[in-house]
Design a protein around this motif. Structure first.
Motif, short mmCIF file in Angstrom:
data_model
loop_
_atom_site.label_atom_id
_atom_site.label_comp_id
_atom_site.label_asym_id
_atom_site.label_seq_id
_atom_site.Cartn_x
_atom_site.Cartn_y
_atom_site.Cartn_z
N UNK A 16 -20.72 -32.05 -30.85
CA UNK A 16 -22.10 -32.03 -30.36
C UNK A 16 -22.29 -30.91 -29.34
N UNK A 17 -21.27 -30.69 -28.50
CA UNK A 17 -21.36 -29.61 -27.52
C UNK A 17 -21.36 -28.25 -28.22
N UNK A 18 -20.52 -28.13 -29.25
CA UNK A 18 -20.50 -26.88 -30.00
C UNK A 18 -21.86 -26.63 -30.64
N UNK A 19 -22.44 -27.67 -31.23
CA UNK A 19 -23.76 -27.52 -31.84
C UNK A 19 -24.77 -27.04 -30.81
N UNK A 20 -24.72 -27.64 -29.63
CA UNK A 20 -25.65 -27.26 -28.57
C UNK A 20 -25.45 -25.80 -28.16
N UNK A 21 -24.19 -25.41 -28.06
CA UNK A 21 -23.89 -24.03 -27.64
C UNK A 21 -24.37 -23.02 -28.68
N UNK A 22 -24.13 -23.31 -29.95
CA UNK A 22 -24.52 -22.35 -30.99
C UNK A 22 -26.03 -22.31 -31.13
N UNK A 23 -26.71 -23.42 -30.93
CA UNK A 23 -28.17 -23.40 -30.97
C UNK A 23 -28.73 -22.56 -29.82
N UNK A 24 -28.10 -22.68 -28.65
CA UNK A 24 -28.53 -21.85 -27.51
C UNK A 24 -28.32 -20.37 -27.82
N UNK A 25 -27.22 -20.06 -28.49
CA UNK A 25 -26.94 -18.68 -28.88
C UNK A 25 -27.99 -18.18 -29.87
N UNK A 26 -28.32 -19.00 -30.85
CA UNK A 26 -29.33 -18.61 -31.83
C UNK A 26 -30.69 -18.41 -31.16
N UNK A 69 -27.49 -18.85 -40.08
CA UNK A 69 -27.90 -19.89 -39.14
C UNK A 69 -27.29 -21.24 -39.52
N UNK A 70 -26.07 -21.20 -40.05
CA UNK A 70 -25.35 -22.43 -40.34
C UNK A 70 -24.73 -23.02 -39.09
N UNK A 71 -24.70 -24.34 -39.02
CA UNK A 71 -24.12 -25.06 -37.86
C UNK A 71 -23.31 -26.24 -38.38
N UNK A 72 -22.09 -26.35 -37.93
CA UNK A 72 -21.19 -27.40 -38.41
C UNK A 72 -21.73 -28.80 -38.15
N UNK A 73 -21.36 -29.72 -39.03
CA UNK A 73 -21.73 -31.14 -38.95
C UNK A 73 -23.23 -31.37 -39.08
N UNK A 74 -23.96 -30.37 -39.54
CA UNK A 74 -25.40 -30.50 -39.70
C UNK A 74 -25.74 -31.35 -40.93
N UNK A 75 -26.70 -32.23 -40.76
CA UNK A 75 -27.25 -33.02 -41.86
C UNK A 75 -28.66 -32.54 -42.16
N UNK A 76 -29.27 -33.10 -43.20
CA UNK A 76 -30.66 -32.75 -43.48
C UNK A 76 -31.57 -33.14 -42.32
N UNK A 77 -31.27 -34.24 -41.65
CA UNK A 77 -32.07 -34.65 -40.49
C UNK A 77 -31.92 -33.65 -39.35
N UNK A 78 -30.71 -33.16 -39.15
CA UNK A 78 -30.49 -32.16 -38.10
C UNK A 78 -31.30 -30.90 -38.39
N UNK A 79 -31.27 -30.46 -39.64
CA UNK A 79 -32.01 -29.25 -39.98
C UNK A 79 -33.51 -29.46 -39.77
N UNK A 80 -34.02 -30.62 -40.13
CA UNK A 80 -35.43 -30.91 -39.87
C UNK A 80 -35.74 -30.86 -38.37
N UNK A 81 -34.83 -31.39 -37.57
CA UNK A 81 -35.05 -31.43 -36.12
C UNK A 81 -35.02 -30.04 -35.49
N UNK A 82 -34.31 -29.11 -36.13
CA UNK A 82 -34.15 -27.77 -35.55
C UNK A 82 -34.61 -26.68 -36.52
N UNK A 83 -35.58 -27.02 -37.36
CA UNK A 83 -35.99 -26.10 -38.42
C UNK A 83 -36.68 -24.85 -37.88
N UNK A 84 -37.34 -24.97 -36.74
CA UNK A 84 -37.94 -23.78 -36.14
C UNK A 84 -36.86 -22.78 -35.75
N UNK A 85 -35.84 -23.27 -35.06
CA UNK A 85 -34.75 -22.42 -34.58
C UNK A 85 -33.98 -21.80 -35.75
N UNK A 86 -33.70 -22.59 -36.76
CA UNK A 86 -32.82 -22.12 -37.83
C UNK A 86 -33.55 -21.41 -38.97
N UNK A 87 -34.86 -21.60 -39.05
CA UNK A 87 -35.62 -20.96 -40.14
C UNK A 87 -36.89 -20.28 -39.65
#
Length: 225
Positions: A16-26, A69-87
């Motif tokens: 979860x921390x890695x996900x947070x860090x990579x999202x901040x990077x993106x 913009x791939x992020x480990x352990x991501x599910x479809x719900x995660x992508x929906x939650x962060x779709x602005x950032x990743x897409x």
């Protein structure tokens, strides 16, 4: 079908921390990138695809820049939650999606997972009507070869994942893509052995591929890029 609107809460805190860090990077990178390019999005299977490095080193001859913009352990719900950032923040002209293998692995109910995928497509269609979207078939796995992991690790990895499950879900993702007039593509040629298992020399754990595997995927992808 109702959407899974919350992200998984039982992940390892380190992940979860890695996900947070990579999202901040993106988030930082998205402020200065060139819009209208190509975006690869998904889970770890997309995250470790060294496509940005490949484009720089191999001089692929593409007019567009590829952003991963791939992020480990991501599910479809995660992508929906962060779709602005990743897409959407990137306003891409092409999107390549490989998402859902973790939904299968984490036992997310099928109707929830497919509803989420449908919603991802719907939002892209609404906000990026001229963008080309390509949904990827799930890669084959290898649950029979010994990669040196402990028995319990092996059992845990493949308890809820199988090539049959992935093939069946690929068909359902293909139907969703067709519903939205998007392309479903299978770029798995030459990844599997004669028994349909991911070739052991292309993976380090039976699921995640080494660069040699992604070299094959890139070759199969080129006509779409």
């Amino acid at each position: 079908m109702s959407k899974q609107t919350t992200e998984l809460t039982n992940l390892d805190p380190r992940i979860k921390q890695f996900q947070s860090d990579i999202r901040a990077k993106f988030a930082v990178e998205n402020k200065s990138i060139k819009k209208g390019q190509i975006v690869f999005v998904g889970s770890s299977l997309m995250e470790i695809f060294p496509i940005e490095k490949m484009q720089k080193e191999k001089k692929l001859g593409l007019e567009k820049i590829i952003y991963n913009r791939g992020i480990r352990a991501t599910t479809t719900a995660d992508l929906l939650a962060h779709i602005d950032l990743q897409i959407f923040d990137l306003k891409p002209s092409k999107i390549f999606i490989n998402i859902g293998s973790n939904d299968i692995g984490f036992n997310v109910p099928e109707n929830t997972y497919l509803s989420n995928y449908d919603e991802i497509f719907r939002q892209i269609k609404e906000k990026l009507p001229n963008t080309e979207v390509y949904a990827l078939a799930y890669y084959p796995m290898n649950a029979v070869y010994n990669f040196g992991e402990e028995k319990h690790e092996h059992a845990s990895m493949f308890a809820t994942r199988s090539n049959d499950d992935f093939a069946k879900m690929s068909e359902k993702v293909a139907a969703l893509a067709q519903k939205h007039n998007y392309q479903f593509i299978n770029v798995n040629a030459n990844l599997a052995d004669e028994n349909g298992n991911l070739r052991p020399e292309l993976t380090f754990d039976g699921v995640h591929m080494l660069p040699a595997g992604y070299e094959i995927v890139l070759k199969n992808l080129m006509k779409y890029l």
